[in-house]
Scaffold this motif. Structure first.
Motif, PDB file in Angstrom:
ATOM      1  N   GLY A   1      -4.898  10.963   1.128  1.00  0.00           N
ATOM      2  CA  GLY A   1      -4.889  10.891   0.445  1.00  0.00           C
ATOM      3  C   GLY A   1      -5.414   9.454  -0.104  1.00  0.00           C
ATOM      4  N   GLU A   2      -6.044   8.663  -0.029  1.00  0.00           N
ATOM      5  CA  GLU A   2      -6.804   7.234  -0.708  1.00  0.00           C
ATOM      6  C   GLU A   2      -7.496   8.131  -0.899  1.00  0.00           C
ATOM      7  OE1 GLU A   2      -7.630   4.509   2.770  1.00  0.00           O
ATOM      8  OE2 GLU A   2      -8.763   5.968   3.936  1.00  0.00           O
ATOM      9  N   MET A   3      -8.037   6.545  -1.867  1.00  0.00           N
ATOM     10  CA  MET A   3      -9.159   6.757  -2.746  1.00  0.00           C
ATOM     11  C   MET A   3     -10.491   6.327  -2.711  1.00  0.00           C
ATOM     12  SD  MET A   3      -7.910   8.325  -5.461  1.00  0.00           S
ATOM     13  CE  MET A   3      -8.684   8.498  -6.972  1.00  0.00           C
TER      14      MET A   3
ATOM     15  N   ARG B   1     -14.814   5.151  -1.781  1.00  0.00           N
ATOM     16  CA  ARG B   1     -16.142   4.602  -1.968  1.00  0.00           C
ATOM     17  C   ARG B   1     -17.047   6.069  -1.958  1.00  0.00           C
ATOM     18  NH1 ARG B   1     -16.640  -0.945  -2.676  1.00  0.00           N
ATOM     19  NH2 ARG B   1     -14.404  -0.553  -1.629  1.00  0.00           N
TER      20      ARG B   1
ATOM     21  N   GLY C   1     -21.654   0.792  -3.504  1.00  0.00           N
ATOM     22  CA  GLY C   1     -20.156  -0.013  -3.481  1.00  0.00           C
ATOM     23  C   GLY C   1     -19.940  -0.595  -4.304  1.00  0.00           C
TER      24      GLY C   1
ATOM     25  N   MET D   1      -4.152  -0.042  -2.683  1.00  0.00           N
ATOM     26  CA  MET D   1      -2.888   0.599  -3.286  1.00  0.00           C
ATOM     27  C   MET D   1      -1.867   1.704  -2.533  1.00  0.00           C
ATOM     28  SD  MET D   1      -1.267  -2.645  -5.885  1.00  0.00           S
ATOM     29  CE  MET D   1       0.397  -2.161  -6.812  1.00  0.00           C
ATOM     30  N   ASN D   2      -3.910   2.555  -3.539  1.00  0.00           N
ATOM     31  CA  ASN D   2      -3.351   3.763  -3.331  1.00  0.00           C
ATOM     32  C   ASN D   2      -2.296   3.976  -5.277  1.00  0.00           C
ATOM     33  OD1 ASN D   2      -4.536   4.899  -1.906  1.00  0.00           O
ATOM     34  ND2 ASN D   2      -3.759   4.487  -0.096  1.00  0.00           N
TER      35      ASN D   2
ATOM     36  N   GLU E   1      -5.617   7.384   6.364  1.00  0.00           N
ATOM     37  CA  GLU E   1      -5.006   7.916   5.464  1.00  0.00           C
ATOM     38  C   GLU E   1      -4.829   8.715   4.515  1.00  0.00           C
ATOM     39  OE1 GLU E   1      -2.833   5.499   5.623  1.00  0.00           O
ATOM     40  OE2 GLU E   1      -1.119   6.776   4.118  1.00  0.00           O
TER      41      GLU E   1
ATOM     42  N   CYS F   1     -19.994  -0.108  -8.230  1.00  0.00           N
ATOM     43  CA  CYS F   1     -19.529   0.105  -9.487  1.00  0.00           C
ATOM     44  C   CYS F   1     -17.900   1.159  -9.387  1.00  0.00           C
ATOM     45  CB  CYS F   1     -20.454   0.597 -10.272  1.00  0.00           C
ATOM     46  SG  CYS F   1     -20.886   2.090  -9.950  1.00  0.00           S
ATOM     47  N   PHE F   2     -17.719   1.566  -8.222  1.00  0.00           N
ATOM     48  CA  PHE F   2     -16.843   2.857  -8.266  1.00  0.00           C
ATOM     49  C   PHE F   2     -17.063   4.102  -8.853  1.00  0.00           C
ATOM     50  CE2 PHE F   2     -13.009   0.399  -5.792  1.00  0.00           C
ATOM     51  CZ  PHE F   2     -13.583  -0.869  -6.034  1.00  0.00           C
ATOM     52  N   SER F   3     -18.405   4.130  -9.382  1.00  0.00           N
ATOM     53  CA  SER F   3     -18.325   5.515 -10.383  1.00  0.00           C
ATOM     54  C   SER F   3     -17.251   6.736  -9.001  1.00  0.00           C
ATOM     55  CB  SER F   3     -19.948   5.900 -11.028  1.00  0.00           C
ATOM     56  OG  SER F   3     -20.108   4.704 -11.430  1.00  0.00           O
ATOM     57  N   CYS F   4     -17.890   6.365  -8.120  1.00  0.00           N
ATOM     58  CA  CYS F   4     -18.250   7.562  -6.804  1.00  0.00           C
ATOM     59  C   CYS F   4     -16.895   7.460  -6.690  1.00  0.00           C
ATOM     60  CB  CYS F   4     -19.034   7.499  -5.950  1.00  0.00           C
ATOM     61  SG  CYS F   4     -19.104   5.895  -5.068  1.00  0.00           S
ATOM     62  N   VAL F   5     -15.472   7.264  -6.700  1.00  0.00           N
ATOM     63  CA  VAL F   5     -14.355   7.291  -5.976  1.00  0.00           C
ATOM     64  C   VAL F   5     -13.878   8.063  -6.560  1.00  0.00           C
ATOM     65  CG1 VAL F   5     -12.434   6.666  -6.240  1.00  0.00           C
ATOM     66  CG2 VAL F   5     -13.440   4.475  -6.015  1.00  0.00           C
ATOM     67  N   CYS F   6     -13.329   9.033  -5.265  1.00  0.00           N
ATOM     68  CA  CYS F   6     -12.949  10.497  -5.021  1.00  0.00           C
ATOM     69  C   CYS F   6     -11.465  10.476  -4.324  1.00  0.00           C
ATOM     70  CB  CYS F   6     -13.912  11.063  -3.981  1.00  0.00           C
ATOM     71  SG  CYS F   6     -13.659  12.842  -4.070  1.00  0.00           S
TER      72      CYS F   6
ATOM     73  N   VAL G   1       1.046  -1.333  -0.185  1.00  0.00           N
ATOM     74  CA  VAL G   1      -0.284  -0.124   0.387  1.00  0.00           C
ATOM     75  C   VAL G   1       0.943   1.381  -0.052  1.00  0.00           C
ATOM     76  CG1 VAL G   1      -1.553   1.351   1.818  1.00  0.00           C
ATOM     77  CG2 VAL G   1      -2.124  -1.106   1.391  1.00  0.00           C
ATOM     78  N   ARG G   2       0.140   2.337  -1.281  1.00  0.00           N
ATOM     79  CA  ARG G   2       1.143   3.444  -0.887  1.00  0.00           C
ATOM     80  C   ARG G   2       0.830   4.320  -0.135  1.00  0.00           C
ATOM     81  NH1 ARG G   2       0.535   7.732  -5.550  1.00  0.00           N
ATOM     82  NH2 ARG G   2       2.885   8.288  -6.008  1.00  0.00           N
TER      83      ARG G   2
ATOM     84  N   ALA H   1     -19.591  11.836  -9.753  1.00  0.00           N
ATOM     85  CA  ALA H   1     -20.209  10.511 -10.416  1.00  0.00           C
ATOM     86  C   ALA H   1     -20.606   9.913  -8.963  1.00  0.00           C
ATOM     87  CB  ALA H   1     -18.718  10.162 -11.129  1.00  0.00           C
TER      88      ALA H   1
ATOM     89  N   LYS I   1     -10.278   4.437 -11.467  1.00  0.00           N
ATOM     90  CA  LYS I   1     -10.552   5.105 -12.064  1.00  0.00           C
ATOM     91  C   LYS I   1      -9.978   5.842 -13.560  1.00  0.00           C
ATOM     92  CE  LYS I   1     -14.059   8.886 -10.612  1.00  0.00           C
ATOM     93  NZ  LYS I   1     -15.110  10.076  -9.907  1.00  0.00           N
TER      94      LYS I   1
ATOM     95  N   ASN J   1     -18.927  -1.672 -15.168  1.00  0.00           N
ATOM     96  CA  ASN J   1     -18.865  -2.036 -13.167  1.00  0.00           C
ATOM     97  C   ASN J   1     -20.282  -1.159 -13.121  1.00  0.00           C
ATOM     98  OD1 ASN J   1     -16.194  -2.049 -14.218  1.00  0.00           O
ATOM     99  ND2 ASN J   1     -15.414   0.159 -13.133  1.00  0.00           N
TER     100      ASN J   1
END
Ligand code: FES
Lengths: 360, 363
Positions: free
Chosen positions: A342-344, A346, A315, B95-96, A340, A317-322, A83-84, A309, B103, B121
């Motif tokens: 800066g993490e992405m 949903r 949870g 993993m970030n 964390e 389809c990942f359309s709302c990932v931000c 994980v970054r 979006a 996306k 998706n």
């Protein structure tokens, strides 16, 4: 910026019909570990202790680095167990002909990234950083008072070196706080700066003494230590308890000189127990709104007039990932909380636990 | 023949809860292992692409030409399926890492990744096998279930299906354009133009690269590289079509009416995903080459969990299904694919009694 656009890689435009960034990076890094299309990879050229629990890292970035100014910060990336993670640190040096950057990290007990940097990163290794950011500017043409607590000294080091280089005669007082002598950072470097700057005064204050309550910044201390505070522009950096104490004294005294503060606060502790109000900030649209820990972030953002979006709203389809820039959220699917930066996430299955800033 | 026990409401909840627990157990262990896996997959995509293109540069010399076509085809298949499809599901978002960010990922395919993220998706995974909602059900060209209304146009569907397979990458992209809505006047020309733009860009980019730039780089072997690239794309198209059709249109796969969506609980949703999907048995290499869509059931239950975990999860999913008396639709590739072909031919013809969909659970 010091050495900007000259480094922009023009070959990327020529190559883009043939290969994309990921493919380019895949091969380039095998030829030279710092070569990338646009990402900034640095070689660690030096690691030195600056206090018992603090290391300064000197980096030589690749050509994608666009330079920095005194007092700016950078994002440091570390991949730990797949994980970054990213953390921001302040630059502790100034732009220099060698093109090197330096930042310092205090070991935080239990801190994932700071411990990794202390224990795992070695001279000669490579590490990724983001471009410099932050726009605080100190007035250089008037007497200054700098107040630094713990690792709050880091941006101050950058300022002082800038002054020592350009304005040797500047009138500067630094009040430096640390728990004890061992954790008092950058003493050697500060002595060198003092040797160059005749009007620089360093006052160190050790806060912890056995059997006594810790010493804190207050009005009386300021009077004793800096009798001419009213003629100085001030910059305070450190834990939020310190910066707010400085701000209070400034207000109580009715000072009109500029005061800049920067607080390094630990992430707010998650409070899962009940539904409570939180502050939601939307960085792209520059909005701040009151929200609630009981409702998912997608609904709240929509209620605040944004149009993120979205698709399934459950949870899948990942359309709302931000990107969540800061704050703690609970993932409703796993029940896990994470802080964390800066993490992405949903939005549709995340509820805020603390104040949250979203890239919306 | 399969049999599905009818579950009570509380059994459906318990079924869902067990599948949720499996999710939690797996998510808790995501880390290094999965990051290493996806990086290895990426490496195999790059190396096979490089090797394939280099071989094609040697011209029509049969050993290198054939190997070159195969390697490039394999590279595109892995890029689209095990790498692209899975990464775009956000499976590796944990993993970030910007390179594996669902996306932002863009694949080596004529369909813009943004189209795919919407039609696949969102539409396909949310409304799996729901008539009228899941556009993947025959892609508007092929009738696969007796519940779909027949019209004489379907008589020629074996031919349409073949054409779709050959041009699958374009078919997938065009799906998002919703041409039928333009034709029946439900979409304005302007809106269609807006949808068309990104498709045109991507089409141009991928075609210019495969059919102009690389052939030109080959100099005297222009024609060989051009043909090699066409063949590699064809191999990819046929293979992805086969795998995708095996995912939801095998003999025991079910379709559902839109009414199931009303008050659908998480347990119901799991049940629908299970009954609408089918697995393929095979070796580890086969699973990678099918983008782990051979674990279609696990993929539909857990579209956001790294695909390299499906094999081990499938053992537990099977147990849970057995416990609740639910059929776990899996079989040899040849058998499953034969049943898909049977559907294509059988439902080209009308059936005597129009069947109402989803007479059974989940309802
Ligand atoms: S809207 Fe589909 S994952 Fe959030």
């Amino acid at each position: 910026m010091s050495n900007t656009a000259s480094h922009t890689l023009s070959f990327t435009r020529w190559l883009s019909p043939l290969v994309d960034e990921a493919t380019f990076d895949f091969y380039a890094r095998r030829i030279n570990p710092t070569w990338r299309w646009s990402r900034v990879i640095c070689r660690v050229t030096k690691i030195e202790p600056v206090a018992a629990d603090m290391l300064a890292f000197t980096l030589k970035p690749n050509g994608n680095w666009r330079g920095f100014e005194a007092g700016q910060h950078l994002q440091v990336y570390a991949e730990i167990n797949g994980v970054r993670h990213s953390r921001s640190y302040s630059m502790t040096n100034t732009p220099n002909p060698a093109g090197e950057i330096q930042f310092a990290v205090k070991r935080v007990p239990g801190g994932l990234v700071s411990n990794w940097l202390h224990d795992k990163l070695k001279t000669g290794d490579h590490i990724e950083i983001g471009q410099a950011f932050g726009t605080q500017k100190l007035p250089c043409n008037q007497p200054l008072l700098l107040v630094a607590g713990g690792s709050g000294i880091t941006p101050v080091m950058s300022w002082l070196q800038h002054l020592a280089h350009r304005y040797q005669h500047a009138d500067v007082v630094l009040l430096q706080y640390a728990r004890d002598a061992a954790t008092l950072p950058f003493q050697q470097q500060l002595a060198q700066i003092a040797a160059k700057m005749p009007n620089f005064t360093l006052q160190t204050i050790l806060t912890d003494h056995p059997g006594q309550p810790p010493i804190v910044f207050d009005d009386q201390q300021l009077t004793q230590r800096v009798p001419d505070a009213q003629r100085r522009a001030a910059f305070a950096c450190g834990p939020s308890s310190l910066t707010s104490a400085v701000r209070q004294v400034w207000q109580a005294r009715g000072y009109t000189q500029p005061l800049l503060t920067e607080a390094f606060s630990p992430p707010a502790l998650p409070d899962n127990s009940s539904v409570h109000p939180v502050a939601l900030s939307y960085s792209r649209s520059g909005k701040q709104q009151q929200g609630s820990s009981g409702v998912n972030l997608l609904q709240q953002a929509e209620a605040h007039g944004l149009k993120p979006a979205n698709g399934c709203r459950m949870g899948i389809c990942f359309s709302c990932v931000c990107k969540k820039e800061s704050g703690t959220v609970t993932n409703l699917l796993t029940g896990e909380t994470s802080s964390e930066p800066g993490e992405m996430i949903r939005l549709c299955v995340s509820t805020p636990v603390s104040d949250v800033t979203l890239d919306l | 023949m399969k049999s599905n026990r009818t579950l009570t409401a509380s059994e459906i909840d318990a079924f869902g809860a067990e599948l949720d627990q499996l999710r939690h157990r797996t998510v808790a262990t995501l880390g290094e292992r999965d990051a290493t896996y996806i990086r290895r997959i990426r490496t195999s995509v790059r190396i096979t692409e490089l090797a394939g293109r280099l071989m094609l540069f040697a011209g029509f010399f049969p050993p290198t030409f054939i190997l070159g076509v195969l390697l490039l085809g394999v590279s595109k298949i892995i890029d689209n399926m095990e790498l692209g499809h899975n990464v775009m599901h956000g499976q590796f978002d944990f993993m970030n890492e910007p390179e594996f960010c669902g996306k932002r990922f863009e694949w080596n395919h004529a369909c813009p990744a943004d189209f795919w993220r919407y039609t696949h998706n969102y539409e396909h995974h949310t409304y799996t096998n729901i008539l009228g909602k899941d556009k993947d059900l025959g892609y508007g060209l092929v009738r696969l279930f007796p519940e779909q209304r027949w019209n004489p146009g379907f008589l020629l569907q074996p031919l349409y299906a073949l054409l779709l397979a050959i041009l699958f990458q374009y078919g997938v992209a065009i799906q998002h354009l919703k041409m039928n809505r333009l034709l029946n006047g439900k979409m304005s020309k302007a809106e269609f133009g807006e949808r068309f733009q990104p498709f045109w860009h991507k089409l141009r980019h991928t075609s210019v690269r495969d059919y102009v730039i690389f052939p030109l780089l080959a100099g005297p072997h222009f024609v060989a590289v051009l043909c090699g690239n066409i063949l590699a794309n064809l191999i990819r198209n046929l293979w992805t079509w086969v795998i995708i059709f095996c995912g939801h249109f095998t003999k025991d796969a079910e379709v559902f009416p839109q009414s199931v969506l009303q008050n659908e609980t998480r347990g119901h949703w799991y049940l629908r995903q299970l009954r609408g999907s089918s697995n393929l048995k095979g070796s580890k290499l086969f699973h990678i080459m099918s983008g782990n869509l051979s674990h279609q059931i696990e993929h539909h239950l857990y579209p956001d969990i790294p695909a390299n975990r499906y094999a081990e999860m499938s053992v537990e999913v099977r147990k849970i299904c057995a416990k609740y008396g639910q059929h776990y639709n899996t079989g040899r590739f040849s058998v499953q694919f034969a049943s898909v072909l049977w559907r294509i031919f059988r439902y080209a013809l009308p059936n005597r009694h129009q069947q109402a969909p989803g007479q059974k659970q989940p309802a």
